[in-house]
Scaffold this active site. Structure first.
Site, PDB file in Angstrom:
ATOM      1  N   SER A 135       0.994  -1.274   0.084  1.00  0.00           N
ATOM      2  CA  SER A 135      -0.091  -0.038  -0.191  1.00  0.00           C
ATOM      3  C   SER A 135       1.016   1.210  -0.008  1.00  0.00           C
ATOM      4  O   SER A 135       1.676   1.345   1.039  1.00  0.00           O
ATOM      5  CB  SER A 135      -0.789  -0.185   1.210  1.00  0.00           C
ATOM      6  OG  SER A 135      -1.600   1.139   1.352  1.00  0.00           O
ATOM      7  N   LYS A 161      -1.318  -0.976  -4.259  1.00  0.00           N
ATOM      8  CA  LYS A 161      -2.561  -0.218  -3.974  1.00  0.00           C
ATOM      9  C   LYS A 161      -2.088   1.150  -4.014  1.00  0.00           C
ATOM     10  O   LYS A 161      -1.008   1.560  -3.019  1.00  0.00           O
ATOM     11  CB  LYS A 161      -3.015  -0.764  -2.743  1.00  0.00           C
ATOM     12  CG  LYS A 161      -4.027   0.398  -2.031  1.00  0.00           C
ATOM     13  CD  LYS A 161      -4.720  -0.537  -0.814  1.00  0.00           C
ATOM     14  CE  LYS A 161      -4.789   0.318   0.290  1.00  0.00           C
ATOM     15  NZ  LYS A 161      -5.616  -0.304   1.444  1.00  0.00           N
ATOM     16  N   LYS A 163      -2.942   5.229  -2.985  1.00  0.00           N
ATOM     17  CA  LYS A 163      -3.861   6.025  -2.167  1.00  0.00           C
ATOM     18  C   LYS A 163      -4.217   7.193  -3.238  1.00  0.00           C
ATOM     19  O   LYS A 163      -3.416   7.860  -3.896  1.00  0.00           O
ATOM     20  CB  LYS A 163      -3.248   6.832  -0.848  1.00  0.00           C
ATOM     21  CG  LYS A 163      -3.065   5.754   0.139  1.00  0.00           C
ATOM     22  CD  LYS A 163      -4.097   5.327   0.671  1.00  0.00           C
ATOM     23  CE  LYS A 163      -3.977   4.274   2.062  1.00  0.00           C
ATOM     24  NZ  LYS A 163      -5.153   3.849   2.660  1.00  0.00           N
ATOM     25  N   ASP A 188      -7.050   3.352  -3.216  1.00  0.00           N
ATOM     26  CA  ASP A 188      -7.934   3.619  -1.918  1.00  0.00           C
ATOM     27  C   ASP A 188      -8.168   4.894  -1.586  1.00  0.00           C
ATOM     28  O   ASP A 188      -7.064   5.755  -1.657  1.00  0.00           O
ATOM     29  CB  ASP A 188      -7.127   2.770  -0.774  1.00  0.00           C
ATOM     30  CG  ASP A 188      -7.737   2.868   0.379  1.00  0.00           C
ATOM     31  OD1 ASP A 188      -9.156   3.363   0.642  1.00  0.00           O
ATOM     32  OD2 ASP A 188      -7.177   2.339   1.654  1.00  0.00           O
ATOM     33  N   GLU A 213     -10.989   1.131  -3.698  1.00  0.00           N
ATOM     34  CA  GLU A 213     -11.403   0.894  -2.448  1.00  0.00           C
ATOM     35  C   GLU A 213     -12.032   2.248  -1.522  1.00  0.00           C
ATOM     36  O   GLU A 213     -11.377   3.334  -1.769  1.00  0.00           O
ATOM     37  CB  GLU A 213     -10.109   0.302  -1.372  1.00  0.00           C
ATOM     38  CG  GLU A 213     -10.144   0.175   0.115  1.00  0.00           C
ATOM     39  CD  GLU A 213      -8.887  -0.187   0.548  1.00  0.00           C
ATOM     40  OE1 GLU A 213      -8.186  -0.746  -0.142  1.00  0.00           O
ATOM     41  OE2 GLU A 213      -8.887  -0.062   1.678  1.00  0.00           O
ATOM     42  N   ASP A 238     -14.136  -0.820   2.881  1.00  0.00           N
ATOM     43  CA  ASP A 238     -13.160  -0.915   4.144  1.00  0.00           C
ATOM     44  C   ASP A 238     -13.903  -0.158   5.165  1.00  0.00           C
ATOM     45  O   ASP A 238     -14.592  -0.905   5.957  1.00  0.00           O
ATOM     46  CB  ASP A 238     -11.892  -0.066   3.695  1.00  0.00           C
ATOM     47  CG  ASP A 238     -11.005  -0.010   4.688  1.00  0.00           C
ATOM     48  OD1 ASP A 238     -11.289  -0.471   6.030  1.00  0.00           O
ATOM     49  OD2 ASP A 238      -9.856   0.486   4.566  1.00  0.00           O
ATOM     50  N   LYS A 262     -10.613  -6.312   7.701  1.00  0.00           N
ATOM     51  CA  LYS A 262      -9.558  -6.064   9.069  1.00  0.00           C
ATOM     52  C   LYS A 262     -10.017  -6.374  10.377  1.00  0.00           C
ATOM     53  O   LYS A 262     -11.188  -5.978  10.773  1.00  0.00           O
ATOM     54  CB  LYS A 262      -9.241  -4.454   8.840  1.00  0.00           C
ATOM     55  CG  LYS A 262      -8.458  -3.713   7.719  1.00  0.00           C
ATOM     56  CD  LYS A 262      -8.398  -2.413   7.875  1.00  0.00           C
ATOM     57  CE  LYS A 262      -7.890  -1.778   6.672  1.00  0.00           C
ATOM     58  NZ  LYS A 262      -8.000  -0.132   6.756  1.00  0.00           N
ATOM     59  N   GLY A 290      -4.777  -3.687   6.253  1.00  0.00           N
ATOM     60  CA  GLY A 290      -3.621  -3.321   7.102  1.00  0.00           C
ATOM     61  C   GLY A 290      -4.075  -2.199   7.849  1.00  0.00           C
ATOM     62  O   GLY A 290      -4.437  -1.104   7.136  1.00  0.00           O
TER      63      GLY A 290
HETATM   64  O1  OSB Z   1      -7.335   2.604   4.498  1.00  0.00           O
HETATM   65  O2  OSB Z   1      -6.574   0.668   4.370  1.00  0.00           O
HETATM   66  C1  OSB Z   1      -6.605   1.757   4.704  1.00  0.00           C
HETATM   67  C2  OSB Z   1      -3.401   2.401   6.826  1.00  0.00           C
HETATM   68  C3  OSB Z   1      -4.107   3.189   8.078  1.00  0.00           C
HETATM   69  C4  OSB Z   1      -5.411   3.463   8.034  1.00  0.00           C
HETATM   70  C5  OSB Z   1      -6.200   2.863   7.034  1.00  0.00           C
HETATM   71  C6  OSB Z   1      -5.539   2.190   5.906  1.00  0.00           C
HETATM   72  C7  OSB Z   1      -4.330   1.961   5.854  1.00  0.00           C
HETATM   73  C8  OSB Z   1      -3.513   1.389   4.662  1.00  0.00           C
HETATM   74  C9  OSB Z   1      -2.100   1.064   5.066  1.00  0.00           C
HETATM   75  O3  OSB Z   1      -3.911   1.568   3.753  1.00  0.00           O
HETATM   76  C10 OSB Z   1      -2.241  -0.449   4.906  1.00  0.00           C
HETATM   77  C11 OSB Z   1      -0.916  -1.206   5.484  1.00  0.00           C
HETATM   78  O4  OSB Z   1       0.048  -0.846   4.628  1.00  0.00           O
HETATM   79  O5  OSB Z   1      -0.908  -1.654   6.658  1.00  0.00           O
HETATM   80 MG    MG Z   2      -8.704   1.399   3.023  1.00  0.00          MG
END
Ligand code: OSB
Ligand code: MG
Length: 370
Positions: A135, A161, A163, A188, A213, A238, A262, A290
């Site tokens: 990510s 992934k 952002k 995401d 996402e 999510d 999660k 995550g």
């Molecule tokens: O939206 O998935 C998410 C991290 C913190 C809060 C929300 C998210 C995330 C990540 C990171 O996308 C995922 C990771 O590498 O742990």
């Molecule tokens: Mg997410």
């Protein structure tokens, strides 16, 4: 298994990179490490929320208060036969899934250790390694993004992934797609768009993403269903899914075709298995999300991701991407996009006591026999 005592520690771990999402920038991770003691054994879990409620509503301050003054006292000294019995006691308290998840997950670890069995086996997992991707946060430039995706793919990660937020989306995505025509790419949005952005989402179809996402509000499913009907790319939920019931309703109305699962967000491991089973009944995949976990949370997630429907690559990438030094002895490292499942009893990892003590900003100890 009787919970004889519990310890809470608030720690701060510096991140190796600056992680920017549509909701802000993170440079360190604050975790509450929970230890449960019973029969000479220890069960561990980490919380997933932060100080500020930017992702969902929960905060570390709220979690700490609930754990110390309500949730732990409600189970301390009780002889519980299994995690279901613990959940029965704490589930009547509404919401606060992340907080309840920490207590439930620590109990699973303790309980599996009393059975001398790894969590994944007790859960009914079907694999000894899980597929993982990376990510990536919002980077300073398109060039930097293309380069970072390339490095991840070279390391064997099975998807990247990215952002996104309004203004940092279609142009960047088409550049990354052009650089890596065959890569498994996803995005995401962390709830930064509305239905007014429909033309942006239509344009994203050209990037051939595996899914988008959480594009819309953190507590929405209805507008996600409307958006899903308008575009060909699958939506993945999510933030919107905090319980098995949320998952059922979302899939029933067609709010998406994929769920980012999660355990911290849905209330723990029992709830995760239920979300997994509901998704399975719709013939849809899930993947392990995550929250920038330390080694304890990362290990728990890896075990849960051994359930059959975790077929898409998850966010549980190598711990060394995040930390110079992790809070556990074992190195949770993936190879060729596969993360091995720790094989010891419970979650199969050993917290570094001294290092955690060094990082501790606040602690509390609760005992059944004070
Ligand atoms: O939206 O998935 C998410 C991290 C913190 C809060 C929300 C998210 C995330 C990540 C990171 O996308 C995922 C990771 O590498 O742990
Ligand atoms: Mg997410």
């Amino acid at each position: 298994m009787k919970i004889e005592a519990a310890e809470l520690r608030l720690i701060s771990l510096p991140l190796k990179f600056r992680f920017e999402t549509s909701f802000g920038v993170q440079t360190e991770r604050h975790l509450v490490v929970l230890t449960l003691y019973g029969e000479g054994l220890e069960g561990y879990a980490e919380t997933v929320m932060e100080h500020s409620p930017h992702y969902r509503e929960e905060t570390i301050a709220g979690a700490w208060d609930l754990l110390e003054h309500l949730l732990i006292p409600s189970v301390l000294g009780k002889d519980l036969p299994n995690p279901e019995a613990l959940w029965e006691i704490i589930s009547p308290y509404r919401g606060n899934k992340m907080t309840k998840a920490a207590l439930e997950m620590a109990y699973w670890d303790l309980w599996c250790k009393s059975l001398n069995a790894p969590l994944w086996k007790v859960l009914g997992g079907v694999r000894s390694e899980i597929p993982v991707g990376i990510s990536l946060g919002i980077e300073p430039s398109i060039e930097a993004t293309v380069e970072k995706v390339g490095r991840g793919l070279e390391l064997g990660y099975k998807r990247a992934k990215l952002k996104i937020k309004p203004g940092w989306d279609v142009k960047m995505l088409l550049s990354v797609r052009e650089a890596y025509p065959e890569a498994n790419l996803t995005v995401d949005a962390n709830s930064s768009y509305t239905l007014n952005h429909i033309s942006t989402f239509r344009a994203m179809d050209a990037a051939r993403l595996d899914y988008i996402e959480q594009p819309l509000a953190f507590d929405d499913i209805l507008d996600h269903a409307k958006l899903q009907r308008e575009i060909s790319t699958s939506l993945c939920l999510d933030e919107s899914i905090t319980s098995p019931e949320d998952a059922r309703k979302a899939l029933e109305i067609g709010a998406g075709r994929v769920i980012n699962l999660k355990p911290g967000r849905v209330g723990g491991i029992l709830a995760s298995r239920k979300v997994h089973d509901i998704t399975q009944s719709y013939g849809l995949p899930v993947w392990m999300g995550g929250m920038l976990e330390g080694g304890i949370g990362r290990a728990t997630n890896i075990h849960v991701a051994t359930l059959p429907m975790f077929v898409k690559p998850g966010d549980t990438s190598s711990a060394s991407r995040y930390w110079d030094e992790d809070i556990i002895e074992e190195a949770l490292e993936s190879k060729d996009g596969m993360m091995p499942v720790p094989q010891g009893p419970g979650i199969g990892v050993t917290p570094k006591r001294d290092f955690i003590t060094q990082l501790t900003q606040k602690s509390a100890y609760l005992s059944a026999n004070p």
